[in-house]
Design an enzyme around this catalytic site. Structure first.
Site, PDB file in Angstrom:
ATOM      1  N   LEU A 296      45.155  51.846  43.709  1.00 27.51           N
ATOM      2  CA  LEU A 296      44.390  52.843  42.983  1.00 27.51           C
ATOM      3  C   LEU A 296      45.402  53.930  42.687  1.00 27.51           C
ATOM      4  O   LEU A 296      45.992  54.491  43.609  1.00 27.51           O
ATOM      5  CB  LEU A 296      43.234  53.366  43.851  1.00 27.51           C
ATOM      6  CG  LEU A 296      42.188  54.263  43.201  1.00 27.51           C
ATOM      7  CD1 LEU A 296      41.499  53.564  42.032  1.00 27.51           C
ATOM      8  CD2 LEU A 296      41.155  54.702  44.227  1.00 27.51           C
ATOM      9  N   ASP A 297      45.653  54.215  41.402  1.00 29.42           N
ATOM     10  CA  ASP A 297      46.816  55.045  41.072  1.00 29.42           C
ATOM     11  C   ASP A 297      46.731  56.431  41.699  1.00 29.42           C
ATOM     12  O   ASP A 297      45.669  56.905  42.098  1.00 29.42           O
ATOM     13  CB  ASP A 297      47.045  55.095  39.559  1.00 29.42           C
ATOM     14  CG  ASP A 297      45.982  55.878  38.812  1.00 29.42           C
ATOM     15  OD1 ASP A 297      45.866  57.085  39.062  1.00 29.42           O
ATOM     16  OD2 ASP A 297      45.290  55.288  37.967  1.00 29.42           O
ATOM     17  N   LYS A 298      47.878  57.068  41.780  1.00 23.99           N
ATOM     18  CA  LYS A 298      48.029  58.327  42.511  1.00 23.99           C
ATOM     19  C   LYS A 298      47.084  59.416  42.018  1.00 23.99           C
ATOM     20  O   LYS A 298      46.580  60.222  42.800  1.00 23.99           O
ATOM     21  CB  LYS A 298      49.482  58.807  42.414  1.00 23.99           C
ATOM     22  CG  LYS A 298      49.806  60.026  43.262  1.00 23.99           C
ATOM     23  CD  LYS A 298      51.283  60.342  43.212  1.00 23.99           C
ATOM     24  CE  LYS A 298      51.621  61.540  44.115  1.00 23.99           C
ATOM     25  NZ  LYS A 298      53.080  61.821  44.105  1.00 23.99           N
ATOM     26  N   ASP A 299      46.824  59.452  40.714  1.00 23.80           N
ATOM     27  CA  ASP A 299      45.986  60.498  40.131  1.00 23.80           C
ATOM     28  C   ASP A 299      44.491  60.193  40.227  1.00 23.80           C
ATOM     29  O   ASP A 299      43.672  60.991  39.777  1.00 23.80           O
ATOM     30  CB  ASP A 299      46.359  60.717  38.661  1.00 23.80           C
ATOM     31  CG  ASP A 299      47.778  61.234  38.506  1.00 23.80           C
ATOM     32  OD1 ASP A 299      48.234  61.973  39.398  1.00 23.80           O
ATOM     33  OD2 ASP A 299      48.437  60.896  37.503  1.00 23.80           O
ATOM     34  N   SER A 300      44.139  59.030  40.784  1.00 24.32           N
ATOM     35  CA  SER A 300      42.736  58.634  40.905  1.00 24.32           C
ATOM     36  C   SER A 300      42.267  58.758  42.352  1.00 24.32           C
ATOM     37  O   SER A 300      43.068  58.835  43.276  1.00 24.32           O
ATOM     38  CB  SER A 300      42.542  57.194  40.417  1.00 24.32           C
ATOM     39  OG  SER A 300      42.949  57.065  39.071  1.00 24.32           O
TER      40      SER A 300
END
Length: 247
Positions: A109-113
């Site tokens: 789950l990407d860093k900004d999510s």
């Protein structure tokens, strides 16, 4: 609990053994076996070998054992945390949780999510969940920077070309939740997929939250907290994975 015990009474193929031990996927295990990196009771393993109870397996000289006590966690990942077990990343998810036993994230789950990410010590189950061919559903709540139109929703539901990563998305379910919010259900996990899809139509994601993976829901789990999967929830997950493993 009995549901968190792995049955290891019988013989297990060496590639499955390495996968269940969390070393690698079955396919990668086959490669390691061919390279002579795997030993069974001191003998170089060959493709198709089986591991019997009590036998010692080593990979690159280090003992490998299947974990009998299975761990499955649901974690509400905050923004800024990276879904990697690499200690080189100072904001890695493993250090953040500081769980007393060895586990690793299932997928990313990407860093900004933010939102739901599963963690486990069961390599075989992790591989099954991540396989794109299994069409596992992942559900997200998304907020964008401008009003959502019918054209945008229709476009997001259809295959979207993502030229920068050389891929095309699968058809997906999209429903409008508010002027700037929508809900989307994916069956694949391309890199920054939802953000790239929105950008294709001239939108920018301002908030992205994953709320479900297969039958596992985020629910009211607080940001930065985790819970152990158990009972009916865990049973349903393992049933689905067991069905796929024999297809």
């Amino acid at each position: 609990m009995e549901e968190n015990k792995r049955k290891i009474d019988g013989a297990v193929r060496i590639n499955k053994y390495l996968s269940q031990a969390g070393i690698c996927s079955r396919r990668q295990a086959d490669t390691y076996v061919e390279q002579g990196k795997v030993l069974i009771d001191g003998e170089v393993a060959v493709s198709g070998d089986k591991v019997m109870p009590g036998q010692e397996v080593t990979f690159c000289g280090k003992p490998v054992k299947i974990q009998e006590n299975l761990i499955f966690l649901a974690f509400h990942k905050p923004r800024g945390i990276v879904c990697t077990s690499s200690k080189k990343e100072k904001d890695n998810i493993i250090d953040y949780l500081n769980y007393p036993q060895r586990i690793y994230p299932v997928g990313r789950l990407d860093k900004d999510s933010q939102g739901l990410i599963l963690l486990t010590n069961d390599g075989e189950a992790a591989n099954q969940i991540m396989k794109a061919r299994n069409y596992h559903e992942k559900e997200y709540e998304v907020t964008v920077n401008k009003r959502i139109t019918k054209e945008f929703l229709d476009g997001m539901r259809k295959p979207v070309p993502l030229d920068e990563i050389g891929a095309v998305t699968r058809k997906c379910k999209v429903t409008k939740e508010g002027p700037y919010q929508f809900r989307i259900i994916l069956t694949q996990g391309l890199n920054r997929q939802i953000r790239r899809m929105c950008e294709y139509f001239g939108y920018r994601v301002t908030k992205l939250k994953r709320v479900r993976v297969m039958n596992i829901k985020l629910g009211d789990l607080k940001e930065g907290s985790y819970r152990e999967l158990k009972g009916r929830e865990l049973h349903q997950l393992r049933e689905e994975l067991d069905r796929e493993s024999i297809r």
